[in-house]
Motif scaffolding. Structure first.
Motif, short mmCIF file in Angstrom:
data_model
loop_
_atom_site.label_atom_id
_atom_site.label_comp_id
_atom_site.label_asym_id
_atom_site.label_seq_id
_atom_site.Cartn_x
_atom_site.Cartn_y
_atom_site.Cartn_z
N LEU A 21 0.83 -1.20 0.00
CA LEU A 21 0.00 0.00 0.00
C LEU A 21 0.86 1.26 0.00
O LEU A 21 0.56 2.24 -0.68
CB LEU A 21 -0.94 -0.01 1.20
N SER A 22 1.96 1.22 0.75
CA SER A 22 2.88 2.35 0.76
C SER A 22 3.53 2.53 -0.61
O SER A 22 3.65 3.65 -1.11
CB SER A 22 3.95 2.14 1.83
N ALA A 23 3.93 1.43 -1.23
CA ALA A 23 4.53 1.50 -2.57
C ALA A 23 3.52 2.04 -3.58
O ALA A 23 3.87 2.85 -4.44
CB ALA A 23 5.03 0.13 -3.00
N ASP A 24 2.26 1.60 -3.47
CA ASP A 24 1.21 2.11 -4.37
C ASP A 24 1.07 3.62 -4.23
O ASP A 24 0.93 4.34 -5.23
CB ASP A 24 -0.12 1.43 -4.08
N ALA A 25 1.11 4.10 -2.99
CA ALA A 25 0.99 5.54 -2.76
C ALA A 25 2.17 6.28 -3.39
O ALA A 25 1.99 7.33 -4.01
CB ALA A 25 0.91 5.84 -1.27
N HIS A 26 3.35 5.73 -3.27
CA HIS A 26 4.54 6.36 -3.86
C HIS A 26 4.48 6.34 -5.38
O HIS A 26 4.84 7.31 -6.04
CB HIS A 26 5.81 5.68 -3.36
N PHE A 27 4.02 5.22 -5.95
CA PHE A 27 3.89 5.14 -7.41
C PHE A 27 2.86 6.14 -7.91
O PHE A 27 3.04 6.77 -8.95
CB PHE A 27 3.51 3.73 -7.86
N HIS A 28 1.77 6.30 -7.17
CA HIS A 28 0.74 7.26 -7.56
C HIS A 28 1.31 8.69 -7.52
O HIS A 28 1.11 9.47 -8.46
CB HIS A 28 -0.47 7.14 -6.63
N GLU A 29 2.01 9.01 -6.44
CA GLU A 29 2.62 10.35 -6.33
C GLU A 29 3.64 10.57 -7.44
O GLU A 29 3.68 11.65 -8.05
CB GLU A 29 3.28 10.52 -4.96
N SER A 31 3.67 9.21 -10.38
CA SER A 31 2.94 9.40 -11.64
C SER A 31 2.40 10.81 -11.76
O SER A 31 2.47 11.42 -12.83
CB SER A 31 1.77 8.41 -11.73
N GLU A 32 1.86 11.35 -10.66
CA GLU A 32 1.36 12.73 -10.68
C GLU A 32 2.50 13.72 -10.93
O GLU A 32 2.33 14.68 -11.70
CB GLU A 32 0.67 13.05 -9.36
N LEU A 33 3.64 13.51 -10.30
CA LEU A 33 4.78 14.41 -10.49
C LEU A 33 5.32 14.33 -11.91
O LEU A 33 5.72 15.34 -12.49
CB LEU A 33 5.87 14.11 -9.47
N ALA A 34 5.31 13.13 -12.49
CA ALA A 34 5.77 12.97 -13.87
C ALA A 34 4.84 13.71 -14.83
O ALA A 34 5.30 14.36 -15.78
CB ALA A 34 5.87 11.50 -14.23
N ALA A 35 3.54 13.62 -14.59
CA ALA A 35 2.58 14.34 -15.44
C ALA A 35 2.76 15.85 -15.30
O ALA A 35 2.71 16.59 -16.28
CB ALA A 35 1.15 13.94 -15.07
N GLU A 36 2.99 16.32 -14.07
CA GLU A 36 3.24 17.75 -13.83
C GLU A 36 4.50 18.21 -14.55
O GLU A 36 4.52 19.28 -15.17
CB GLU A 36 3.36 18.01 -12.34
N ALA A 37 5.55 17.40 -14.49
CA ALA A 37 6.80 17.75 -15.16
C ALA A 37 6.61 17.82 -16.68
O ALA A 37 7.14 18.72 -17.33
CB ALA A 37 7.89 16.74 -14.81
N ALA A 38 5.84 16.90 -17.22
CA ALA A 38 5.57 16.93 -18.66
C ALA A 38 4.78 18.18 -19.04
O ALA A 38 5.08 18.82 -20.06
CB ALA A 38 4.81 15.67 -19.08
#
Length: 99
Positions: A21-29, A31-38
């Motif tokens: 669950l912690s890893a899922d939260a980190h992967f989600h965050e 992904s959001e940061l990667a989209a923001e960077a793009a």
């Protein structure tokens, strides 16, 4: 990923394992940061030609590019999710002004 790894992750999620669950939260965050960077890269690329003019241009081309630069900056400020906040937009304008 490998099917065996996917199976293990699926089973750990089913029992709500804290590591997964912690890893899922980190992967989600992430992904959001990667989209923001793009998005930021896309918006900043619209300003690139103006920056090039400021660096390489003559005085007359620099003067004639200031108004379009500010129009582009206004568009970035208005449309961008990241740069629509003053605490993020002001440092960008400060960096431009120091050039």
């Amino acid at each position: 990923q490998r099917p065996a790894v996917q199976t293990i992750i699926h089973k750990l999620r089913a029992v709500r394992d804290s590591v997964v669950l912690s890893a899922d939260a980190h992967f989600h965050e992430l992904s959001e940061l990667a989209a923001e960077a793009a998005d930021n890269a896309n918006f900043l690329s619209t300003l690139e030609r103006h920056f090039r003019t400021l660096v390489e241009g003559t005085i007359s081309t620099i003067l004639s590019s200031i108004s379009p630069l500010f129009d582009s900056l206004r568009m970035v400020w208005t449309v961008s999710k990241y740069y629509s906040l003053a605490e993020r937009f002001v440092p960008l304008v400060e960096r431009i002004s120091y050039q």
